[in-house]
Motif scaffolding. Sequence first.
Motif, mmCIF file in Angstrom:
data_model
loop_
_atom_site.group_PDB
_atom_site.id
_atom_site.type_symbol
_atom_site.label_atom_id
_atom_site.label_comp_id
_atom_site.label_asym_id
_atom_site.label_seq_id
_atom_site.Cartn_x
_atom_site.Cartn_y
_atom_site.Cartn_z
ATOM 1 N N LEU A 60 0.090 8.644 -31.311
ATOM 2 C CA LEU A 60 -0.486 7.344 -30.973
ATOM 3 C C LEU A 60 -0.492 7.235 -29.457
ATOM 4 O O LEU A 60 0.367 7.828 -28.788
ATOM 5 C CB LEU A 60 0.369 6.214 -31.538
ATOM 6 C CG LEU A 60 0.517 6.151 -33.047
ATOM 7 C CD1 LEU A 60 1.616 5.162 -33.426
ATOM 8 C CD2 LEU A 60 -0.797 5.763 -33.687
ATOM 9 N N SER A 61 -1.435 6.477 -28.918
ATOM 10 C CA SER A 61 -1.459 6.291 -27.471
ATOM 11 C C SER A 61 -1.483 4.811 -27.140
ATOM 12 O O SER A 61 -1.926 3.978 -27.932
ATOM 13 C CB SER A 61 -2.666 6.990 -26.844
ATOM 14 O OG SER A 61 -3.862 6.343 -27.214
ATOM 15 N N GLU A 62 -1.004 4.539 -25.938
ATOM 16 C CA GLU A 62 -0.983 3.166 -25.431
ATOM 17 C C GLU A 62 -1.235 3.231 -23.932
ATOM 18 O O GLU A 62 -0.646 4.068 -23.236
ATOM 19 C CB GLU A 62 0.393 2.550 -25.712
ATOM 20 C CG GLU A 62 0.519 1.124 -25.259
ATOM 21 C CD GLU A 62 1.915 0.596 -25.573
ATOM 22 O OE1 GLU A 62 2.506 -0.015 -24.669
ATOM 23 O OE2 GLU A 62 2.402 0.811 -26.691
ATOM 24 N N LYS A 63 -2.101 2.354 -23.464
ATOM 25 C CA LYS A 63 -2.416 2.349 -22.034
ATOM 26 C C LYS A 63 -1.796 1.114 -21.391
ATOM 27 O O LYS A 63 -2.004 -0.012 -21.840
ATOM 28 C CB LYS A 63 -3.920 2.370 -21.822
ATOM 29 C CG LYS A 63 -4.319 2.596 -20.390
ATOM 30 C CD LYS A 63 -5.802 2.853 -20.265
ATOM 31 C CE LYS A 63 -6.143 3.181 -18.831
ATOM 32 N NZ LYS A 63 -7.554 3.481 -18.659
ATOM 33 N N THR A 64 -1.028 1.363 -20.357
ATOM 34 C CA THR A 64 -0.443 0.287 -19.564
ATOM 35 C C THR A 64 -0.887 0.514 -18.125
ATOM 36 O O THR A 64 -0.482 1.490 -17.498
ATOM 37 C CB THR A 64 1.101 0.303 -19.649
ATOM 38 O OG1 THR A 64 1.481 0.256 -21.024
ATOM 39 C CG2 THR A 64 1.702 -0.871 -18.923
ATOM 40 N N GLY A 65 -1.741 -0.362 -17.631
ATOM 41 C CA GLY A 65 -2.299 -0.154 -16.299
ATOM 42 C C GLY A 65 -3.165 1.092 -16.298
ATOM 43 O O GLY A 65 -4.072 1.221 -17.095
ATOM 44 N N ARG A 66 -2.828 2.035 -15.440
ATOM 45 C CA ARG A 66 -3.600 3.284 -15.349
ATOM 46 C C ARG A 66 -2.944 4.431 -16.101
ATOM 47 O O ARG A 66 -3.472 5.534 -16.139
ATOM 48 C CB ARG A 66 -3.766 3.670 -13.882
ATOM 49 C CG ARG A 66 -4.599 2.648 -13.105
ATOM 50 C CD ARG A 66 -4.793 3.064 -11.696
ATOM 51 N NE ARG A 66 -5.496 4.334 -11.648
ATOM 52 C CZ ARG A 66 -5.817 4.979 -10.550
ATOM 53 N NH1 ARG A 66 -5.492 4.477 -9.389
ATOM 54 N NH2 ARG A 66 -6.455 6.128 -10.588
ATOM 55 N N VAL A 67 -1.784 4.167 -16.681
ATOM 56 C CA VAL A 67 -1.034 5.240 -17.339
ATOM 57 C C VAL A 67 -1.176 5.151 -18.859
ATOM 58 O O VAL A 67 -0.897 4.124 -19.458
ATOM 59 C CB VAL A 67 0.462 5.178 -16.959
ATOM 60 C CG1 VAL A 67 1.252 6.249 -17.685
ATOM 61 C CG2 VAL A 67 0.633 5.309 -15.455
ATOM 62 N N ARG A 68 -1.623 6.258 -19.449
ATOM 63 C CA ARG A 68 -1.712 6.344 -20.909
ATOM 64 C C ARG A 68 -0.500 7.130 -21.388
ATOM 65 O O ARG A 68 -0.248 8.244 -20.949
ATOM 66 C CB ARG A 68 -3.001 7.031 -21.350
ATOM 67 C CG ARG A 68 -3.129 7.056 -22.875
ATOM 68 C CD ARG A 68 -4.527 7.404 -23.324
ATOM 69 N NE ARG A 68 -5.507 6.391 -23.009
ATOM 70 C CZ ARG A 68 -5.748 5.285 -23.721
ATOM 71 N NH1 ARG A 68 -5.028 5.029 -24.791
ATOM 72 N NH2 ARG A 68 -6.690 4.445 -23.376
ATOM 73 N N THR A 69 0.249 6.516 -22.297
ATOM 74 C CA THR A 69 1.459 7.129 -22.835
ATOM 75 C C THR A 69 1.240 7.470 -24.306
ATOM 76 O O THR A 69 0.658 6.689 -25.058
ATOM 77 C CB THR A 69 2.659 6.164 -22.702
ATOM 78 O OG1 THR A 69 2.814 5.829 -21.317
ATOM 79 C CG2 THR A 69 3.935 6.788 -23.203
#
Length: 110
Positions: A60-69
Amino acid sequence: MKPEQFDRLFHALADPYRRQMVERLARGPASVKELAGPIEIALPSAVKHLKVLEEGGIVLSEKTGRVRTYRMRPNALRSISQWVKQREAAMNKAFDRLVQAMQDFPEKDE
């Protein structure tokens, strides 16, 4: 699980780079940069690999600001485990039948 879902799952795990990413993500979430660095691939290539893993239902991915984790999907590999157990059970039954047949029809010495 539907056959096409299994196909995507096994396809996602077929690549050594993606398997390395899965091994890393099994220890905890990581950014694209953290996943690409150890395997020495460019960020755009890492993103493509991660997309395949996501489509395969593994991450699964999640984007916070410019960072995708990215992180592992809970129980992502459970269906593989169940599939393998089913194949093992079927194989064991076949071997049990073979053993029984060998006992029922022993070879005769000529």
